[in-house]
Design an enzyme around this catalytic site. Structure first.
Site, PDB file in Angstrom:
ATOM      1  N   GLY A 236      50.182  61.364  19.324  1.00  0.00           N
ATOM      2  CA  GLY A 236      49.699  60.849  20.604  1.00  0.00           C
ATOM      3  C   GLY A 236      49.322  61.973  21.558  1.00  0.00           C
ATOM      4  N   ASP A 237      50.144  63.012  21.590  1.00  0.00           N
ATOM      5  CA  ASP A 237      49.835  64.162  22.444  1.00  0.00           C
ATOM      6  C   ASP A 237      48.550  64.845  21.979  1.00  0.00           C
ATOM      7  OD1 ASP A 237      52.133  63.698  23.915  1.00  0.00           O
ATOM      8  OD2 ASP A 237      53.334  65.120  22.776  1.00  0.00           O
TER       9      ASP A 237
ATOM     10  N   ASP B 138      55.057  69.269  15.469  1.00  0.00           N
ATOM     11  CA  ASP B 138      54.313  68.636  16.554  1.00  0.00           C
ATOM     12  C   ASP B 138      53.170  69.478  17.100  1.00  0.00           C
ATOM     13  OD1 ASP B 138      55.813  70.564  17.755  1.00  0.00           O
ATOM     14  OD2 ASP B 138      56.636  69.271  19.303  1.00  0.00           O
TER      15      ASP B 138
ATOM     16  N   GLY C 223      53.876  64.050  17.384  1.00  0.00           N
ATOM     17  CA  GLY C 223      52.908  64.722  18.229  1.00  0.00           C
ATOM     18  C   GLY C 223      51.500  64.165  18.167  1.00  0.00           C
TER      19      GLY C 223
END
Length: 104
Positions: free
Chosen positions: A46-47, A83, A44
């Site tokens: 990158g998100d 995440d 997670g």
């Protein structure tokens, strides 16, 4: 169709380079060093980075602030498992360098 929003000052890609830095072309190259952490889980990240960037974009922050926040949000998330469970609140980001390692 969605109405066309305000013109973006972001004219190039944002490239994350592993755990070392982020680069952006907008309108000239910008760099932001990574936050040194001992990651527990990178799922997670990158998100979280994108969420931090977009939050600052919506707040009309400067490109430097957008990148700094994006990097901090991604780093903060890596300090816990999952995440989204470790996603930071804005006021928590400023404590990132002073936090003790998370033990689970």
């Amino acid at each position: 169709m969605l109405p066309k929003g305000p013109r973006s000052d972001h004219t190039g890609p944002v490239i994350t380079i592993g755990e070392t830095m982020v680069m952006m072309s907008a309108p000239g190259p910008l760099q932001q060093a990574a936050v040194p952490i001992d990651p527990i889980d990178t799922v997670g990240t990158g998100d979280a980075f994108v969420a931090g960037y977009l939050a600052e974009r919506l707040a009309s922050a400067t490109m430097d602030t957008r990148l700094r926040t994006a990097v901090a949000v991604g780093a903060y998330l890596c300090r816990s498992t999952g995440d989204g469970e470790g996603l930071a609140r804005r006021e928590e980001l400023e404590t990132l360098g002073r936090l003790e390692p998370v033990l689970r």
